[in-house]
Design a protein around this motif. Structure first.
Motif, PDB file in Angstrom:
ATOM      1  N   GLN A   1       0.865  -0.923   0.424  1.00 45.66           N
ATOM      2  CA  GLN A   1       0.205   0.219  -0.076  1.00 45.66           C
ATOM      3  C   GLN A   1       1.157   1.246   0.043  1.00 45.66           C
ATOM      4  O   GLN A   1       1.883   0.822   0.244  1.00 45.66           O
ATOM      5  CB  GLN A   1      -0.597   0.217   0.896  1.00 45.66           C
ATOM      6  CG  GLN A   1       0.138  -0.406   2.550  1.00 45.66           C
ATOM      7  CD  GLN A   1      -0.832  -0.087   3.130  1.00 45.66           C
ATOM      8  OE1 GLN A   1      -1.372   0.962   3.688  1.00 45.66           O
ATOM      9  NE2 GLN A   1      -0.635  -1.095   4.861  1.00 45.66           N
ATOM     10  N   PHE A   2       0.368   2.293   0.055  1.00 47.80           N
ATOM     11  CA  PHE A   2       1.479   3.275  -0.434  1.00 47.80           C
ATOM     12  C   PHE A   2       1.702   3.819   1.228  1.00 47.80           C
ATOM     13  O   PHE A   2       0.615   3.549   2.595  1.00 47.80           O
ATOM     14  CB  PHE A   2       0.555   4.647   0.193  1.00 47.80           C
ATOM     15  CG  PHE A   2       0.683   6.606  -0.232  1.00 47.80           C
ATOM     16  CD1 PHE A   2       1.621   6.903  -1.432  1.00 47.80           C
ATOM     17  CD2 PHE A   2       0.095   6.829   1.082  1.00 47.80           C
ATOM     18  CE1 PHE A   2       1.995   7.925  -1.443  1.00 47.80           C
ATOM     19  CE2 PHE A   2       1.008   8.514   0.586  1.00 47.80           C
ATOM     20  CZ  PHE A   2       2.056   8.869  -0.262  1.00 47.80           C
ATOM     21  N   THR A   3       3.184   4.308   1.718  1.00 51.94           N
ATOM     22  CA  THR A   3       3.568   4.521   2.477  1.00 51.94           C
ATOM     23  C   THR A   3       3.827   6.274   2.715  1.00 51.94           C
ATOM     24  O   THR A   3       4.725   6.668   1.224  1.00 51.94           O
ATOM     25  CB  THR A   3       4.571   3.656   2.885  1.00 51.94           C
ATOM     26  OG1 THR A   3       5.906   3.672   2.044  1.00 51.94           O
ATOM     27  CG2 THR A   3       3.984   1.889   2.938  1.00 51.94           C
ATOM     28  N   PHE A   4       4.366   6.833   4.010  1.00 51.18           N
ATOM     29  CA  PHE A   4       4.868   7.889   3.548  1.00 51.18           C
ATOM     30  C   PHE A   4       6.134   7.863   5.268  1.00 51.18           C
ATOM     31  O   PHE A   4       5.445   7.274   6.651  1.00 51.18           O
ATOM     32  CB  PHE A   4       3.812   9.361   4.841  1.00 51.18           C
ATOM     33  CG  PHE A   4       4.333   9.978   4.251  1.00 51.18           C
ATOM     34  CD1 PHE A   4       4.795  10.965   3.226  1.00 51.18           C
ATOM     35  CD2 PHE A   4       4.539  10.886   5.725  1.00 51.18           C
ATOM     36  CE1 PHE A   4       5.539  12.310   3.913  1.00 51.18           C
ATOM     37  CE2 PHE A   4       5.047  11.853   5.719  1.00 51.18           C
ATOM     38  CZ  PHE A   4       5.382  12.553   4.892  1.00 51.18           C
ATOM     39  N   THR A   5       6.984   8.135   4.891  1.00 49.08           N
ATOM     40  CA  THR A   5       8.269   8.161   5.933  1.00 49.08           C
ATOM     41  C   THR A   5       8.763   9.597   6.100  1.00 49.08           C
ATOM     42  O   THR A   5       9.434  10.238   5.200  1.00 49.08           O
ATOM     43  CB  THR A   5       9.030   6.960   5.463  1.00 49.08           C
ATOM     44  OG1 THR A   5       8.833   5.445   5.414  1.00 49.08           O
ATOM     45  CG2 THR A   5      10.230   6.769   6.475  1.00 49.08           C
ATOM     46  N   ILE A   6       8.815   9.513   7.168  1.00 48.45           N
ATOM     47  CA  ILE A   6       9.945  11.094   7.356  1.00 48.45           C
ATOM     48  C   ILE A   6      10.603  10.310   8.959  1.00 48.45           C
ATOM     49  O   ILE A   6      10.494   9.340   9.272  1.00 48.45           O
ATOM     50  CB  ILE A   6       9.225  12.169   8.559  1.00 48.45           C
ATOM     51  CG1 ILE A   6       7.622  10.882   9.663  1.00 48.45           C
ATOM     52  CG2 ILE A   6       8.299  12.572   7.406  1.00 48.45           C
ATOM     53  CD1 ILE A   6       7.546  12.714  10.216  1.00 48.45           C
ATOM     54  N   GLY A   7      11.940  10.789   8.459  1.00 51.68           N
ATOM     55  CA  GLY A   7      12.741  10.712   9.379  1.00 51.68           C
ATOM     56  C   GLY A   7      14.377  11.536   9.270  1.00 51.68           C
ATOM     57  O   GLY A   7      14.204  12.078   8.686  1.00 51.68           O
ATOM     58  N   ALA A   8      15.606  10.505   9.589  1.00 53.02           N
ATOM     59  CA  ALA A   8      16.821  11.294   9.749  1.00 53.02           C
ATOM     60  C   ALA A   8      17.645  11.080   8.841  1.00 53.02           C
ATOM     61  O   ALA A   8      17.820   9.676   8.364  1.00 53.02           O
ATOM     62  CB  ALA A   8      17.774  11.396  10.912  1.00 53.02           C
ATOM     63  N   SER A   9      18.870  11.703   8.107  1.00 50.43           N
ATOM     64  CA  SER A   9      19.164  11.373   7.054  1.00 50.43           C
ATOM     65  C   SER A   9      20.803  11.847   7.258  1.00 50.43           C
ATOM     66  O   SER A   9      21.505  12.097   8.190  1.00 50.43           O
ATOM     67  CB  SER A   9      19.093  12.054   5.454  1.00 50.43           C
ATOM     68  OG  SER A   9      19.813  11.505   4.827  1.00 50.43           O
ATOM     69  N   PHE A  10      22.062  10.720   7.123  1.00 51.99           N
ATOM     70  CA  PHE A  10      23.372  10.790   7.381  1.00 51.99           C
ATOM     71  C   PHE A  10      24.189  10.755   6.593  1.00 51.99           C
ATOM     72  O   PHE A  10      23.605   9.337   5.389  1.00 51.99           O
ATOM     73  CB  PHE A  10      23.634   9.642   8.828  1.00 51.99           C
ATOM     74  CG  PHE A  10      22.886   9.993  10.324  1.00 51.99           C
ATOM     75  CD1 PHE A  10      23.398  10.888  10.865  1.00 51.99           C
ATOM     76  CD2 PHE A  10      21.495   9.254   9.589  1.00 51.99           C
ATOM     77  CE1 PHE A  10      22.347  10.566  11.958  1.00 51.99           C
ATOM     78  CE2 PHE A  10      21.252   9.040  11.146  1.00 51.99           C
ATOM     79  CZ  PHE A  10      21.021  10.106  11.972  1.00 51.99           C
ATOM     80  N   ASN A  11      24.989  11.440   6.193  1.00 54.19           N
ATOM     81  CA  ASN A  11      26.176  11.372   5.439  1.00 54.19           C
ATOM     82  C   ASN A  11      27.351  10.653   5.756  1.00 54.19           C
ATOM     83  O   ASN A  11      27.261   9.936   6.854  1.00 54.19           O
ATOM     84  CB  ASN A  11      27.028  12.275   5.009  1.00 54.19           C
ATOM     85  CG  ASN A  11      26.217  13.199   3.480  1.00 54.19           C
ATOM     86  OD1 ASN A  11      25.950  12.832   2.905  1.00 54.19           O
ATOM     87  ND2 ASN A  11      26.105  14.006   4.191  1.00 54.19           N
ATOM     88  N   LEU A  12      27.329   8.972   5.380  1.00 54.14           N
ATOM     89  CA  LEU A  12      28.541   8.350   5.548  1.00 54.14           C
ATOM     90  C   LEU A  12      29.899   7.939   4.706  1.00 54.14           C
ATOM     91  O   LEU A  12      30.298   9.156   4.341  1.00 54.14           O
ATOM     92  CB  LEU A  12      28.429   6.954   5.433  1.00 54.14           C
ATOM     93  CG  LEU A  12      26.589   6.330   6.428  1.00 54.14           C
ATOM     94  CD1 LEU A  12      26.166   5.343   5.871  1.00 54.14           C
ATOM     95  CD2 LEU A  12      26.827   6.476   7.620  1.00 54.14           C
TER      96      LEU A  12
END
Length: 166
Positions: free
Chosen positions: A155-166
């Motif tokens: 189904q349709f999903t929506f995600t929010i969160g943190a992003s990191f450069n590695l």
């Protein structure tokens, strides 16, 4: 007044020193976020690796933590809650001449439960830390013999969160 001056200095320094959100070949990103959908909520982990100036590939794993009661009752097993996908992204910010700190990426994914698409965006406050948001949707669903928990990952999903450069 001193506290306000310190806060303004810290915020302006973090924005001045922000780097590009997507640097191209060799760039590596890691996302972790909360996933929202009709049949429950979950957690998503993703890693993306730059292939070229505007192309990246990656892997996504998601796990449904909380769920609403579905037809058939009972509790879903681990295999019903978990999904893993391989994905390809077109990183369009440089093409569209959007701010270097912003990364807009539509893409396609091939997973254990379906073939789908997604549209995401990342914004980096510093060289190593940012936020992301992503919407995912199934294009073709695989035929499952166990239909009770089929909607959890289709189904349709929506995600929010943190992003990191590695």
């Amino acid at each position: 007044m001193k506290k306000i001056a310190l806060l303004v200095t810290l915020l302006s320094t973090s924005f001045i020193h922000a780097q590009q959100a997507f640097k191209g070949k060799g760039d590596t990103k890691f996302n972790v976020g909360m996933q929202f959908q009709n049949e429950g909520t979950g957690i998503q982990f993703a890693a993306d690796f730059g292939l070229g100036e505007n192309l990246s590939y990656g892997f996504v794993g998601s796990y449904v933590l909380g769920y609403e009661a579905l037809d058939g009752g009972g509790a879903p097993d681990f295999k019903d809650r978990f999904d893993a996908r391989f994905r390809i992204n077109a990183n369009l910010s440089s093409v569209l001449k959007i701010d270097d700190k912003f990364d807009l990426y539509p893409g396609l994914s091939l997973g254990l439960k379906n073939f789908g698409g997604h549209v995401g965006a990342r914004y980096f406050f510093t060289d190593g830390f940012g936020v992301f948001s992503e919407a995912g949707f199934p294009i073709a669903k695989y035929n499952e013999s166990n239909r009770n928990f089929y909607p959890l990952n289709n189904q349709f999903t929506f995600t929010i969160g943190a992003s990191f450069n590695l």
